[in-house]
Design a protein around this motif. Structure first.
Motif, mmCIF file in Angstrom:
data_model
loop_
_atom_site.group_PDB
_atom_site.id
_atom_site.type_symbol
_atom_site.label_atom_id
_atom_site.label_comp_id
_atom_site.label_asym_id
_atom_site.label_seq_id
_atom_site.Cartn_x
_atom_site.Cartn_y
_atom_site.Cartn_z
ATOM 1 N N ASP A 275 -104.190 59.186 -45.284
ATOM 2 C CA ASP A 275 -105.262 59.531 -44.346
ATOM 3 C C ASP A 275 -106.437 60.184 -45.070
ATOM 4 O O ASP A 275 -107.601 59.876 -44.799
ATOM 5 C CB ASP A 275 -104.734 60.486 -43.270
ATOM 6 N N ILE A 276 -106.114 61.094 -45.980
ATOM 7 C CA ILE A 276 -107.168 61.795 -46.713
ATOM 8 C C ILE A 276 -107.960 60.820 -47.581
ATOM 9 O O ILE A 276 -109.199 60.818 -47.584
ATOM 10 C CB ILE A 276 -106.558 62.930 -47.559
ATOM 11 N N ALA A 277 -107.258 59.982 -48.345
ATOM 12 C CA ALA A 277 -107.937 59.028 -49.222
ATOM 13 C C ALA A 277 -108.778 58.036 -48.420
ATOM 14 O O ALA A 277 -109.874 57.642 -48.838
ATOM 15 C CB ALA A 277 -106.911 58.283 -50.075
ATOM 16 N N HIS A 278 -108.259 57.648 -47.263
ATOM 17 C CA HIS A 278 -108.901 56.594 -46.485
ATOM 18 C C HIS A 278 -110.079 57.095 -45.658
ATOM 19 O O HIS A 278 -111.057 56.351 -45.438
ATOM 20 C CB HIS A 278 -107.864 55.949 -45.555
ATOM 21 N N THR A 279 -110.044 58.361 -45.199
ATOM 22 C CA THR A 279 -111.017 58.802 -44.196
ATOM 23 C C THR A 279 -111.900 59.967 -44.620
ATOM 24 O O THR A 279 -112.669 60.467 -43.793
ATOM 25 C CB THR A 279 -110.288 59.189 -42.894
ATOM 26 N N HIS A 280 -111.844 60.398 -45.871
ATOM 27 C CA HIS A 280 -112.626 61.586 -46.223
ATOM 28 C C HIS A 280 -114.122 61.313 -46.337
ATOM 29 O O HIS A 280 -114.912 62.244 -46.538
ATOM 30 C CB HIS A 280 -112.087 62.234 -47.515
ATOM 31 N N HIS A 281 -114.539 60.046 -46.192
ATOM 32 C CA HIS A 281 -115.975 59.732 -46.136
ATOM 33 C C HIS A 281 -116.408 59.286 -44.739
ATOM 34 O O HIS A 281 -117.544 58.834 -44.570
ATOM 35 C CB HIS A 281 -116.327 58.659 -47.161
ATOM 36 N N GLU A 282 -115.508 59.414 -43.761
ATOM 37 C CA GLU A 282 -115.917 59.189 -42.386
ATOM 38 C C GLU A 282 -116.747 60.382 -41.911
ATOM 39 O O GLU A 282 -116.623 61.495 -42.443
ATOM 40 C CB GLU A 282 -114.691 59.008 -41.483
ATOM 41 N N ARG A 283 -117.595 60.148 -40.908
ATOM 42 C CA ARG A 283 -118.464 61.198 -40.389
ATOM 43 C C ARG A 283 -118.208 61.411 -38.897
ATOM 44 O O ARG A 283 -117.874 60.475 -38.179
ATOM 45 C CB ARG A 283 -119.938 60.855 -40.616
ATOM 46 N N GLU A 296 -112.607 62.789 -33.102
ATOM 47 C CA GLU A 296 -111.193 63.001 -33.384
ATOM 48 C C GLU A 296 -110.449 61.701 -33.672
ATOM 49 O O GLU A 296 -109.227 61.737 -33.860
ATOM 50 C CB GLU A 296 -110.547 63.779 -32.236
ATOM 51 N N GLU A 297 -111.156 60.568 -33.695
ATOM 52 C CA GLU A 297 -110.552 59.350 -34.244
ATOM 53 C C GLU A 297 -110.233 59.549 -35.728
ATOM 54 O O GLU A 297 -109.314 58.933 -36.261
ATOM 55 C CB GLU A 297 -111.498 58.159 -34.099
ATOM 56 N N ILE A 298 -111.016 60.384 -36.370
ATOM 57 C CA ILE A 298 -110.793 60.688 -37.787
ATOM 58 C C ILE A 298 -109.636 61.676 -37.878
ATOM 59 O O ILE A 298 -109.657 62.718 -37.217
ATOM 60 C CB ILE A 298 -112.043 61.315 -38.426
ATOM 61 N N PRO A 299 -108.601 61.399 -38.669
ATOM 62 C CA PRO A 299 -107.498 62.360 -38.806
ATOM 63 C C PRO A 299 -108.016 63.728 -39.232
ATOM 64 O O PRO A 299 -108.981 63.835 -39.994
ATOM 65 C CB PRO A 299 -106.620 61.729 -39.895
ATOM 66 N N LEU A 300 -107.387 64.780 -38.723
ATOM 67 C CA LEU A 300 -107.815 66.134 -39.054
ATOM 68 C C LEU A 300 -107.811 66.368 -40.558
ATOM 69 O O LEU A 300 -108.715 67.023 -41.098
ATOM 70 C CB LEU A 300 -106.900 67.144 -38.352
ATOM 71 N N SER A 301 -106.818 65.823 -41.248
ATOM 72 C CA SER A 301 -106.768 65.994 -42.705
ATOM 73 C C SER A 301 -107.992 65.386 -43.368
ATOM 74 O O SER A 301 -108.543 65.942 -44.330
ATOM 75 C CB SER A 301 -105.493 65.354 -43.267
ATOM 76 N N GLY A 302 -108.446 64.231 -42.876
ATOM 77 C CA GLY A 302 -109.634 63.594 -43.430
ATOM 78 C C GLY A 302 -110.891 64.390 -43.152
ATOM 79 O O GLY A 302 -111.785 64.490 -44.007
ATOM 80 N N ARG A 303 -110.983 64.993 -41.960
ATOM 81 C CA ARG A 303 -112.153 65.812 -41.626
ATOM 82 C C ARG A 303 -112.213 67.068 -42.505
ATOM 83 O O ARG A 303 -113.284 67.487 -42.952
ATOM 84 C CB ARG A 303 -112.096 66.211 -40.154
ATOM 85 N N SER A 339 -123.018 65.869 -36.897
ATOM 86 C CA SER A 339 -123.395 64.576 -37.475
ATOM 87 C C SER A 339 -122.373 64.196 -38.532
ATOM 88 O O SER A 339 -121.534 63.321 -38.323
ATOM 89 C CB SER A 339 -124.810 64.626 -38.046
ATOM 90 N N HIS A 340 -122.409 64.886 -39.668
ATOM 91 C CA HIS A 340 -121.413 64.615 -40.705
ATOM 92 C C HIS A 340 -120.086 65.319 -40.396
ATOM 93 O O HIS A 340 -119.018 64.735 -40.561
ATOM 94 C CB HIS A 340 -121.944 65.087 -42.057
ATOM 95 N N PHE A 341 -120.177 66.554 -39.909
ATOM 96 C CA PHE A 341 -118.975 67.386 -39.849
ATOM 97 C C PHE A 341 -118.586 67.769 -38.425
ATOM 98 O O PHE A 341 -119.429 67.957 -37.548
ATOM 99 C CB PHE A 341 -119.179 68.664 -40.668
ATOM 100 N N ASP A 342 -117.289 67.935 -38.237
ATOM 101 C CA ASP A 342 -116.695 68.450 -37.008
ATOM 102 C C ASP A 342 -117.216 69.876 -36.799
ATOM 103 O O ASP A 342 -117.066 70.733 -37.672
ATOM 104 C CB ASP A 342 -115.173 68.434 -37.179
ATOM 105 N N PRO A 343 -117.830 70.178 -35.662
ATOM 106 C CA PRO A 343 -118.356 71.533 -35.429
ATOM 107 C C PRO A 343 -117.305 72.628 -35.574
ATOM 108 O O PRO A 343 -117.612 73.723 -36.056
ATOM 109 C CB PRO A 343 -118.881 71.457 -33.988
#
Length: 391
Positions: A275-283, A296-303, A339-343
């Motif tokens: 999850d981290i490798a796959h989603t750490h560039h999601e916004r 929250e579609e983005i896994p918490l670990s990725g956020r 925008s980029h980050f979870d508030p």
């Protein structure tokens, strides 16, 4: 259970009547190690000095009666498990109920039949030995589980070390970045655990796995050509598309590792690494890559990894830029709330930003590559400090 298995069991007879004591000793002495006490105080002294396997306890005695002796025994952890059988002429239902409420396992009414006493003792002592055997088996099983857990933790560390070393062969500057982001992730996740809307989604075991998995966030860069990975200037649109592919490549690499190395019956720590490798560039707003996930579609670990990765990139010197100060990095992250980050994560980051600064300083010196963290030491206290981050 055959009675021969019960020989040697210790039985304490407590009764103020010498006649009753003599009958019990005669009836039980050939099969068990029988001791006697003539009153409640003597019984307690004998029990605390050498706990028996079972107690035959008279109720009506001068001084401490049997009810009080039983109550005291059940109130102490060291004696609470000793089975107590009441011996008494009291036959009312209320008397028996009181005894059972105090913790007695059985009730024999006087005058008693010797054969009945022998049969009941055999039954209860068999249960005592069966319970002990079960406890021993459980302890053996628990030790095996712990040993298996240690083996799995070692396997996890070997996999992480091997894969992270693979990353470092591509870039001498990744060691410090790996350690810094690892500790940023740990710090941020613990803040979320203690005080955030995500508290219920986290626990210390999960945070430990986040910590272990964080070094693998950029493993997909092993598939990025050197000309792109080490380019000192801005990337072309085509080059950036190739660079973006490291997220999907990282997920596939970890998925293949998971299939090869881990017990299929045990949940894999690489689930979080993938999850981290796959989603750490999601916004947070859905404008990231590789899948354009949002919220929250983005896994918490990725956020969490996304914020840690960006912060470290901002404060680190790159071939194409000078490092930002912590305050500058914090301002940029704050400007990208929603925008980029979870508030929620930005709020947590601002609450622990001093710890982020301390981590950045701790692992800033380019002295030598740090050792991989040991599974027995989390977070590791003996990691050496390391230099600037990778592109």
């Amino acid at each position: 259970m055959p009675i021969k298995d019960l020989r040697g069991c210790k039985v304490l007879v407590v009764d103020d009547s010498e006649a009753n004591v003599d009958i019990m000793v005669d009836a039980l002495g050939d099969d068990y190690d029988v001791s006697v006490a003539m009153d409640g105080h003597a019984a307690l002294e004998a029990i605390y000095e050498s706990p028996p396997d079972l107690i035959l306890l008279d109720i009506l005695m001068p001084g401490l009666d049997g009810y009080e002796v039983c109550r005291r025994l059940k109130a102490e952890a060291t004696t609470a498990g000793i089975p107590v059988i009441f011996l008494t002429a009291m036959s009312e239902v209320g008397d028996k109920t009181r005894g059972f409420k105090l913790g007695a396992v059985d009730y024999i009414t006087k005058p008693f039949e010797v054969l009945e006493v022998q049969a009941r003792l055999k039954t209860h002592l068999s249960l005592v030995l069966a319970s002990r055997e079960q406890k021993q088996q459980n302890e053996i099983l628990e030790e095996k589980v712990q040993e298996r857990t240690r083996e799995l933790l070692l396997t996890q560390d070997v996999i992480i070390h091997s894969l992270t070393t693979l990353c470092e062969t591509r870039d001498d500057e990744t060691g410090g970045h790996i350690l810094r982001t690892q500790f940023y992730v740990d710090t941020l996740a613990k803040r979320l655990l203690s005080n955030s809307p995500y508290t219920g989604q986290l626990d210390l075991d999960m945070i430990r796995l986040f910590f272990k998995s964080a070094p693998l966030h950029d493993i997909g860069k092993v598939g990025v050509p050197d000309a792109i990975l080490f380019k000192p200037g801005p990337l072309t649109q085509r080059e950036f598309a190739i660079m973006q592919g490291h997220c999907e490549l990282g997920r596939r690499t970890l998925e293949n590792s998971e299939k090869l190395f881990l017990d299929k019956n045990i949940p894999s720590f690489l689930v979080h690494a993938k999850d981290i490798a796959h989603t750490h560039h999601e916004r947070w707003d859905g404008s990231g890559y590789p899948r354009g996930l949002a919220g929250e579609e983005i896994p918490l670990s990725g956020r969490i990894m996304a914020l840690a990765d960006v912060y470290d990139a901002l404060i680190s010197k790159r071939a194409y830029k000078q490092p930002s100060t912590h305050d500058q990095a914090a301002d940029i992250i704050t400007q990208q709330i929603g925008s980029h980050f979870d508030p929620v994560l930005v709020e947590a980051f601002l609450a622990v930003q001093n710890e982020f600064q301390a981590i950045a300083n701790r692992f800033a010196d380019p002295e030598q590559k740090p050792p991989m963290p040991d599974s027995r030491e989390w977070p590791p206290q003996n990691a050496k400090r390391q230099g600037p981050a990778s592109p």
